[in-house]
Enzyme design. Sequence first.
Site, PDB file in Angstrom:
ATOM      1  N   GLU A  39       3.754  -3.897  -0.802  1.00 56.59           N
ATOM      2  CA  GLU A  39       2.504  -3.373  -0.524  1.00 56.59           C
ATOM      3  C   GLU A  39       1.523  -4.659  -0.720  1.00 56.59           C
ATOM      4  OE1 GLU A  39       0.023  -1.541  -2.918  1.00 56.59           O
ATOM      5  OE2 GLU A  39       0.397  -2.479  -4.671  1.00 56.59           O
ATOM      6  N   ASN A  67      -0.653   1.318  -3.204  1.00 59.32           N
ATOM      7  CA  ASN A  67      -2.156   1.883  -3.016  1.00 59.32           C
ATOM      8  C   ASN A  67      -2.928   0.696  -2.163  1.00 59.32           C
ATOM      9  OD1 ASN A  67      -1.523   0.070  -5.499  1.00 59.32           O
ATOM     10  ND2 ASN A  67      -3.920  -0.132  -5.360  1.00 59.32           N
ATOM     11  N   HIS A  68      -2.181  -0.302  -1.764  1.00 61.40           N
ATOM     12  CA  HIS A  68      -2.678  -1.293  -0.898  1.00 61.40           C
ATOM     13  C   HIS A  68      -1.967  -1.146   0.508  1.00 61.40           C
ATOM     14  CE1 HIS A  68      -5.213  -3.674  -3.672  1.00 61.40           C
ATOM     15  NE2 HIS A  68      -4.191  -3.792  -4.471  1.00 61.40           N
TER      16      HIS A  68
END
Length: 264
Positions: A39, A67-68
């Site tokens: 990520e 989360n990215h």
Amino acid sequence: MKVLFIGDIVGSVGRGAVKKVLPALKSKYNPHIIIANGENAAAGRGITAAIAKELFDAGVHGITMGNHTWDNRDLFEWIDDEPRIVRPANFPPGAPGSGAAVIKANGKKLGIINLQGRTFLPPIDCPFRAADELIDEMRNETNQILVDFHAEATSEKIAMGWYLDGRASLVVGTHTHVQTNDDRILPEGTAYLTDVGMVGPRDGVLGMERTAVLRRFLTQLPTRFVVDEGDWHFHALLLETDESTGKAVSIQKIRLTEEELMFF
């Protein structure tokens, strides 16, 4: 079965480290399946199709995210066509891609599940309920199951380890980029590690150039972070499972610096 799980790959320095280290790890440990968290692979934020291909060509069989995931918007155009990449399964309904996959390599099958925590991260759907649903489905195809729990809070990661003990072969934390020293096999047979660490610049702050990070802490002003350059470090783990039960037999942390690789 032997599984190599590689920590968060950060930028071009991290990708270069993977290409340099993997041949030595494959020679020494002979893993059947290799999974990596990608990520942060594109300049620290997200992944691109070209970078995913670069990692697959280097020998990685499956890629987990976090989360990215959506930071490179071209991902929306191809993630549905790439089953070897999984994004957090507890993103709300309608998100493209999948949160789970069964990776097949060297005559073996490994189920991989990606989940994202909610403590100190965006309040998305419940990762614990998502794990329940996906593991029940996946066990119809394989009992060898790896869960990458991409989360900030140590307590939330430990809770997930206990919650899935006996149902997953491995629960491993990603996201915080610092390898922890609590690797163990839980009582019901699930291997656990709070955070596997990262692959990328060694002398930055979690892979980012440290001057900008220090400026942010000192001034509290908006600051643009960029991936650091220079020497790398490489963090991963090696899991061995009992193929008849799916339970962990052993878990071993791997930690290498650029200087140490020549003696590895």
